[in-house]
Design a protein around this motif. Sequence first.
Motif, mmCIF file in Angstrom:
data_model
loop_
_atom_site.group_PDB
_atom_site.id
_atom_site.type_symbol
_atom_site.label_atom_id
_atom_site.label_comp_id
_atom_site.label_asym_id
_atom_site.label_seq_id
_atom_site.Cartn_x
_atom_site.Cartn_y
_atom_site.Cartn_z
ATOM 1 N N ASN A 505 0.838 -1.219 0.000
ATOM 2 C CA ASN A 505 0.000 0.000 0.000
ATOM 3 C C ASN A 505 0.862 1.255 0.000
ATOM 4 N N SER A 508 2.259 1.712 -3.516
ATOM 5 C CA SER A 508 1.175 2.143 -4.410
ATOM 6 C C SER A 508 0.832 3.608 -4.177
ATOM 7 N N TYR A 509 0.773 4.017 -2.926
ATOM 8 C CA TYR A 509 0.479 5.417 -2.591
ATOM 9 C C TYR A 509 1.590 6.328 -3.110
ATOM 10 N N ARG A 510 2.828 5.877 -2.960
ATOM 11 C CA ARG A 510 3.990 6.658 -3.429
ATOM 12 C C ARG A 510 3.970 6.799 -4.939
ATOM 13 N N ASP A 511 3.615 5.711 -5.641
ATOM 14 C CA ASP A 511 3.547 5.759 -7.106
ATOM 15 C C ASP A 511 2.471 6.726 -7.570
ATOM 16 N N GLU A 512 1.367 6.771 -6.824
ATOM 17 C CA GLU A 512 0.228 7.599 -7.241
ATOM 18 C C GLU A 512 0.387 9.061 -6.853
ATOM 19 N N HIS A 513 0.929 9.323 -5.668
ATOM 20 C CA HIS A 513 0.972 10.691 -5.147
ATOM 21 C C HIS A 513 2.359 11.315 -5.142
#
Length: 708
Positions: A505, A508-513
């Motif tokens: 998670n 994924s959060y780092r990739d998105e934000h």
Amino acid sequence: MSLLSYITKNTNLPEVSVKNTISLLNDACTVPFISRYRKEATGNLDEVQIGDIVKYKELFEALEKRKAAILKALEEQDVLTSELEQKVNNAQDITTLEDIYLPYKKSRKTKADTAKANGLEPLAKIIMSQNAHDIESIAYKYVKDAVGSVDDALESARHIIAEWINERTDVRNNIRYQLERFSTIATKVVKKKADEEDAQKFRDYFDWSESLSRIPSHRLLAILRAENEGFIRVKIEIDDERALDKIAQRIIKSDNECSDQIEIAIKDAYKRLLLPSLSNEALQKAKEKADEAAITVFAKNLKQLLLGSPLGEKRILAIDPGFRTGCKVVCLDAQGQLKHNETIYPHAPKNDSTGAIKKISTLAEAYKIEAIAIGNGTASRETESLIRRIRFKNDIQVFVVSEAGASIYSASKIARDEFPNYDVTVRGAVSIGRRLQDPLAELVKIDAKSIGVGQYQHDVDQTKLKTELDTVVESCVNAVGVNLNTASKSLLSYVSGIGPKLAENIVSYRDEHGAFSARTDLKNVPRLGDKAFEQGSAFLRIKDAKNPLDDSAVHPESYSIVKAIAKNEGKRVSELIGNSAVLNGIDLKPYCTDTVGLPTLKDIVKELEKPGLDIRERAKVFTFNQNIKTINDVQEGQLLPGIVNNVTNFGAFVDIGIKESGLIHISNLSDGFVSDVSAHISLHEQVIVKVLEVDIPRKRIQLKLHKS
């Protein structure tokens, strides 16, 4: 017996420390978090001591679970009395508990069961009373139906007596004592397999005998492996006459026909029931002890390997060397991202060394390479020799890097997810390069057993091995700290309180934000709640964060303390960091509270002096003797540089730059007696060794540690 008293008795740790640690563990706190950030509660216990509390807590819980299962089984059999229940509840170890349950634990019909079914139990009781005379006449009364003769009746009665003897705790404990103190482990070769090629490595154990209590762990594991592979047979032996005499002293109280029958029953019980069961138990305990020793060696080695010297964020050209298939070359940026890959063919059969040198020179300049990593497998020395011939425009360091486990990584799901468009050879070369940058960050992606830095790791209890190795990895990761914005899922999963799902998670959060700018941003990650933030945030670092404390080991819960210190000293927080003159003059006592004491405050000051300091030493260039290319070049008496690539209980293996590693036997580590190999030498240590013996046919090299 309570959990608290059980752990305190087995660890000798202060009761209040154990009590508070149990409470923290029950509150889902991790060992790294407790040892680092709850020192006041634990009385400053370290990770090892807290780990012991965890171990005995699990043993106690397993014991209690087994007690509950036994009590339920006894109740279902309708044999549970208050006295029996008390015995079960008072048992303090599994062995005692199982002995209590033994008379009621029947997995199959025994000879004694058959005898009881035929009505022979009264005769057995008469014999055991040892008061009867003319026992054959008494036995004659029981001759009927399935019991065809007096001899049958007496034999059946003896089967019942043998079972009673087998179930006596005092008898079993006496045999255990003799097995523990006086037993030997003896081996015999299986003759039809003696000449097989695979059997030869075990030929020392074709006819072997040794005290079971004193056999070294590595030797016992080797013997058990040989038995498992069918080359030898193993037997545990004690003095049978002495053992029988000890049993007789406890049971026979007369000198008549009854005692004669009991003596026969004792021999039957010993040979058929007691010795097979308890010798297996003794061997199993010896195996568990050997497992523990081997796992400890593996854990020490793994820790040293994971905490190996990193080169840091440097631009790397990595080479996975080979002959026929060529050398796979990759270029990585300072963060380990793949920028270029191709294959060169400097060695046979193509022998394009000129083209290879030109290509390496071009890549080094194009990607501003700062260091070169060469795998230590096939064609390593030839490739290293080639690289050292190149005159680079800039100063480029050359390192030989261990490939152990690289092939496991390159074929793994983790590698496929990272590099879905590249084959295993590219992934392997990337792994070699990244190991130079940061061994810890790369090695956590590989199953620790595949790294090959132990002894008999495939023969020990795999569950215990995995638990111990996972603990080591977790300890190392949290001791070093993790860059939140560059760490892989594998690395993040070992951070205190995070685990695989939250690691996924976070990425994924780092990739998105985009990159995290503050530790508090972690609270926006799906399913990362307050407990996970409490446990993990201080082990995660953010480079160039707005709040400089986010790149330190200071826990967010203590930020207010640092701010108060800074305010009272008339400084900004950023002005405190690295300011030893101010920090060393602070009186910490006014900052103590009910939950924060001097241990935590001293840790905070120490961290502020050198925030985010990497506990690992920096990587150093090492050069093998360039004249040693194969085992044929190694001569007795030579002094050679080498790198320790494995440590065992019987010695250390050293890479001297050829395919075959040399062994420094424990007796050759020092001129004096050596009891602990790891006290004299450590994994990846750079050493000078003296060649004692070269056995070319067996490809063995005996070495001695040379003290400069």
